[in-house]
Design an enzyme around this catalytic site. Sequence first.
Site, PDB file in Angstrom:
ATOM      1  N   GLU A 125     -22.440  11.389 -10.925  1.00  0.00           N
ATOM      2  CA  GLU A 125     -22.109  12.565 -10.116  1.00  0.00           C
ATOM      3  C   GLU A 125     -23.365  13.212  -9.536  1.00  0.00           C
ATOM      4  OE1 GLU A 125     -19.377  13.561  -8.940  1.00  0.00           O
ATOM      5  OE2 GLU A 125     -18.055  12.214 -10.027  1.00  0.00           O
ATOM      6  N   TYR A 140     -19.407  22.166  -9.022  1.00  0.00           N
ATOM      7  CA  TYR A 140     -18.753  20.892  -8.732  1.00  0.00           C
ATOM      8  C   TYR A 140     -19.007  19.877  -9.857  1.00  0.00           C
ATOM      9  CZ  TYR A 140     -18.004  16.201  -7.280  1.00  0.00           C
ATOM     10  OH  TYR A 140     -17.599  14.896  -7.291  1.00  0.00           O
ATOM     11  N   ASP A 171     -14.893  18.094  -3.803  1.00  0.00           N
ATOM     12  CA  ASP A 171     -16.032  17.616  -3.018  1.00  0.00           C
ATOM     13  C   ASP A 171     -15.604  17.541  -1.552  1.00  0.00           C
ATOM     14  OD1 ASP A 171     -14.392  15.417  -2.860  1.00  0.00           O
ATOM     15  OD2 ASP A 171     -15.860  13.981  -3.610  1.00  0.00           O
ATOM     16  N   CYS A 221      -7.891   8.838   3.567  1.00  0.00           N
ATOM     17  CA  CYS A 221      -7.925  10.038   4.418  1.00  0.00           C
ATOM     18  C   CYS A 221      -9.365  10.250   4.893  1.00  0.00           C
ATOM     19  CB  CYS A 221      -7.415  11.241   3.626  1.00  0.00           C
ATOM     20  SG  CYS A 221      -7.028  12.665   4.674  1.00  0.00           S
ATOM     21  N   CYS A 266      -2.935   6.980   7.619  1.00  0.00           N
ATOM     22  CA  CYS A 266      -1.739   7.686   7.155  1.00  0.00           C
ATOM     23  C   CYS A 266      -0.613   6.722   6.787  1.00  0.00           C
ATOM     24  CB  CYS A 266      -1.262   8.659   8.224  1.00  0.00           C
ATOM     25  SG  CYS A 266      -2.513   9.871   8.697  1.00  0.00           S
ATOM     26  N   CYS A 271      -0.754   6.059   3.155  1.00  0.00           N
ATOM     27  CA  CYS A 271      -1.115   7.205   2.312  1.00  0.00           C
ATOM     28  C   CYS A 271       0.061   7.613   1.421  1.00  0.00           C
ATOM     29  CB  CYS A 271      -1.532   8.381   3.189  1.00  0.00           C
ATOM     30  SG  CYS A 271      -1.921   9.853   2.218  1.00  0.00           S
ATOM     31  N   CYS A 312       2.517  15.583   4.018  1.00  0.00           N
ATOM     32  CA  CYS A 312       1.308  16.012   4.721  1.00  0.00           C
ATOM     33  C   CYS A 312       1.665  16.747   6.014  1.00  0.00           C
ATOM     34  CB  CYS A 312       0.434  14.800   5.032  1.00  0.00           C
ATOM     35  SG  CYS A 312      -1.061  15.254   5.920  1.00  0.00           S
TER      36      CYS A 312
HETATM   37  S1  SF4 Z   1      -1.043  11.518   5.548  1.00  0.00           S
HETATM   38 FE1  SF4 Z   1      -2.317  13.346   5.456  1.00  0.00          FE
HETATM   39  S2  SF4 Z   1      -3.404  13.176   3.525  1.00  0.00           S
HETATM   40 FE2  SF4 Z   1      -2.594  11.141   4.003  1.00  0.00          FE
HETATM   41  S3  SF4 Z   1      -4.237  10.077   5.135  1.00  0.00           S
HETATM   42 FE3  SF4 Z   1      -2.912  11.068   6.650  1.00  0.00          FE
HETATM   43  S4  SF4 Z   1      -3.884  13.045   7.032  1.00  0.00           S
HETATM   44 FE4  SF4 Z   1      -4.705  12.281   5.114  1.00  0.00          FE
END
Ligand code: SF4
Length: 333
Positions: A25, A108, A126, A178, A185, A188, A194
């Site tokens: 880290e 952090y 982060d 992301c 997306c 994701c 989202c």
């Molecule tokens: S859906 Fe939202 S959280 Fe997922 S990669 Fe796309 S912008 Fe990022």
Amino acid sequence: MPWRVSPADRRAGVRPDPYRVWLSEVMLQQTTVAAVRDYFRKFTAIWPRVTDLAAAADADVMAAWAGLGYYARARNLLKCARVVAHEHGGTFPDTRERLLALPGIGPYTAAAVAAIAFDRPETVLDGNVERVMARLHAVEVPLPMAKPELMDRAARLTPQARPGDYAQAVMDLGATICTPRGPACGICPWRDDCQAHARGMQADLPRKLPKAAKPTRVGIAYLARRRDGAWLLETRPDKGLLGGMLGWPGSDWAEKVPAHDPPIDADWRDPGGEVRHTFTHFHLRLSLRVADTTENEPARGAFVPAHRFRPADLPTVMRKAYDLISATLPPLE
Ligand code: SF4
């Protein structure tokens, strides 16, 4: 990533080593995984436990860190290792509050070590997680003003179950899916929730205030070689830029071209070209002067014998200077 415990090992009951979590880290602050990997392997091979690192010579640790940048981190790394070794019996404290009391550990890092190494439900925020939270909740307030809201959003999502795995997963989501440009997306796991994706504004978030342009500073570095191949180097003061690192003696780095003020009598020549390097707050243009010298008593610095001189032990800007002149050096007489 060599500091990670694999899912199979985790299922078998293997716990992350707090020393390795902390080291990774600290190394990863302001730096990429690709840049850190080899340094992490080198450090853990030479100093496999925090007590080994605590017993290391300062110069050896600074040399091993050379090239990774942000050298105050290396000095704090040593301080922290010594406090853990001498005041905590070589065992890292296991709560965020007690980790925060160690040298060089900020909010952090304390949260990351507490979560990853000790499975504490701490919120790790982060740059990657900031981006994910800004998009997930369509936060349009620009950074850095948005930080408190992003922290609040991230805290509400931090689970009580397996918080260490969650912290690493959400950081990885930001690092690999992301991403700043072109988030994936389609693959994701949070796509359905989202808000930025729903509104088609993921590429516009997080918003950021424009950065001020960096000023340019100039300076001179003096590279003196003795007849036996020794190089004149100095250890920079602990406080300040590149503190505690080896470097070429030289001028301050300022807005105006400095006066010629060499560290030793010699027939100095200008090898042509200049070193360009960018620090966090300014760009540097460094002129070089090179000389072979028969003098032995420099006004500053000390000669490092040829067999102990390793360009890799120098911070990047100093190594760039050596690289630039090394092709122009005449053979030793
Ligand atoms: S859906 Fe939202 S959280 Fe997922 S990669 Fe796309 S912008 Fe990022």
